[in-house]
Design an enzyme around this catalytic site. Structure first.
Site, PDB file in Angstrom:
ATOM      1  N   CYS A 124       0.798  -1.230   0.000  1.00  0.00           N
ATOM      2  CA  CYS A 124       0.000   0.000   0.000  1.00  0.00           C
ATOM      3  C   CYS A 124       0.831   1.280   0.000  1.00  0.00           C
ATOM      4  O   CYS A 124       0.276   2.372  -0.148  1.00  0.00           O
ATOM      5  CB  CYS A 124      -0.941   0.007   1.200  1.00  0.00           C
ATOM      6  SG  CYS A 124      -2.041  -1.420   1.251  1.00  0.00           S
ATOM      7  N   CYS A 442       0.127   2.629   6.522  1.00  0.00           N
ATOM      8  CA  CYS A 442       0.536   1.261   6.808  1.00  0.00           C
ATOM      9  C   CYS A 442       0.581   0.490   5.499  1.00  0.00           C
ATOM     10  O   CYS A 442       0.105   0.963   4.464  1.00  0.00           O
ATOM     11  CB  CYS A 442      -0.452   0.597   7.770  1.00  0.00           C
ATOM     12  SG  CYS A 442      -2.133   0.480   7.108  1.00  0.00           S
TER      13      CYS A 442
END
Length: 458
Positions: A124, A442
């Site tokens: 991500c 994250c």
């Protein structure tokens, strides 16, 4: 993505123990559904460092983020294609035919075949990695102008044959006689035809992010109501920003065979009553993560034009922001998978010589467990026992946090979100009169990233 380039130029304690430690601080978001007041312009020190080049964001764009399965930079900046020294893009679920999607997109957008390009992947935070790789190239003097960004297409992910079927097909290709081929074909079974879908689970733990988010919510005593209320805040603020024209980084995109899309289509403010009717999506029947309070699968692409400050000014550009200090972190991928912002935030603040109070605009990736991060960041106990720190860093004030929506409402194309976060921080600083923005996210594998963005003087 070619079009956007053309257009834009080790185990934790059990849940009951954590619940006792982390249930004392309410997480009400209701008061934050209203627009936050504009930050007053402050006189703060600049984060420029002696003998280090200032690196600026000239501009950045993205196509509308679209829910999976639903329907550029050069034009905006007019930057000459031959000025770009390097192109870097991030992606997560790679198509085999375009494994170096940055290079293929660059050629498709008309860049010189002499302009190098490569693709990075870091789950991500792939676009974050693309940006910071570009920062490194400029800071070291290797380049003056870099295009960085990311892309993800969840509507058409590669689906493989099963391992047994793949092996048979490869063996058939090697077979030299009809007898060898018939012998191989005699071993075929119908279950060989079962497809192998891309894994959405952690390779090291076999657990999906949703399951991890559910466990973190229980461990940090984050209720279903807390998560629903925060998700409603995100969608409401995103809708307000969309209606007021604040999402100015979006450029129209013509979906092949369909209409031109001009705005994100996942922004859907609902009501707490409607959200409460949804069943748990991962841990059933007692989980608290649902389709309404987590991010949806998303298609999208983003790109940024990054330059050395002196180069941008020499070309007549007015930069939007400086890209300052950044850090990457990693931790336990099982029990702390989604706590990247918790670990990265204090490190990047210390590196920049700032405190949480110095930050005017927070832009955090919020696909899962953002409220668990808030509680971890606001806990001296967690800081001392898990982070090796004497005191907590503190939780970001909601009145400064993701004020134009976030990944829950705008969507999260895995490889493209990082650029959206940075451009949202830069645009908010210009709009609200602040000086420092903090971007954090994250990522799968228990990794994380944080960066300081400094507003460019008007």
């Amino acid at each position: 993505m070619t079009s956007i380039l053309t257009y834009t130029f080790k185990n934790l304690p059990n849940a009951s123990t954590w619940a006792l430690r982390f249930s004392v601080r309410p997480l009400s978001c209701s008061s934050q559904l209203r627009a936050a007041p504009a930050a007053q312009t402050k006189s703060k020190k600049t984060l420029a460092k002696p003998n280090i080049r200032n690196i600026v964001v000239v501009d950045g764009v993205r196509i509308p983020f679209l829910q999976s399965g639903t329907s550029g930079l050069l034009h905006r900046t007019n930057v000459p294609k031959d000025v770009v020294d390097y192109i870097i893009f991030g992606t997560v679920i790679q198509e085999v035919k375009t494994s170096n999607v940055a290079r293929e997109a660059a050629l498709g957008a008309g860049f010189s075949d002499k302009t190098p390009a490569h693709t990075v992947t870091m789950a991500c935070i792939s676009a974050n990695q693309a940006m910071t790789t570009g920062v490194g190239l400029i800071a070291s003097g290797q380049c003056d102008v870099v295009v960085a960004g990311g892309v993800e297409l969840m509507s058409d992910v590669p689906i493989r044959h099963s391992r047994k079927m793949r092996k048979m097909m490869l063996d058939l290709n090697k077979a030299k006689t009809l007898g060898q081929r018939l012998s191989l074909l005699s071993k075929f079974r119908l279950n060989f035809l079962s497809p192998e879908l891309p894994a959405v689970a952690e390779f090291s733990t076999s657990e999906t992010m949703g399951h991890s988010a559910d466990r973190l919510a229980a461990a940090f005593a984050v209720s279903r109501a807390d998560q629903d209320e925060y998700a409603l805040r995100s969608h409401s603020l995103a809708k307000k920003a969309q209606d007021e024209g604040l999402l100015s980084d979006i450029v129209p995109f013509k979906v092949p065979g369909k209409d031109t899309v001009t705005k994100d289509n996942g922004i859907r403010p609902s009501s707490l009553e409607q959200m409460a009717k949804l069943k748990p999506a991962f841990i059933k029947p007692y989980g608290t993560v649902t389709a309404a309070n987590s991010s949806f699968l998303t298609d999208g692409a983003s790109a940024m034009l990054i330059m050395a400050e002196e180069k941008a000014l020499a070309m007549g550009y007015k930069p939007k922001a400086y890209l300052r200090d950044f850090v990457y972190v990693s931790q336990d991928p099982k029990d702390q998978l989604l706590l990247g912002p918790t670990y990265a935030t204090p490190k990047v603040l210390e590196k920049a010589g700032l405190t949480l109070n110095d930050i005017d605009a927070f832009e955090f990736h919020e696909a899962f467990s953002i409220l668990a991060n808030f509680k971890a960041m606001d806990s001296d106990w967690f800081a001392q026992n898990y982070m090796g720190r004497k005191t907590k860093v503190g939780s970001p004030p909601l009145e400064k946090f993701n004020n134009w929506g976030g990944s829950l409402s705008l969507g999260h194309p895995f490889g493209a979100t990082g650029c959206r976060l940075v451009m949202a921080a830069a645009n908010r600083l210009r709009k609200e009169g602040g000086q420092y923005g903090l971007v954090a996210a994250c990522a799968a594998g228990g990794q994380g990233h944080a960066m300081i963005v400094e507003a460019y003087p008007k």
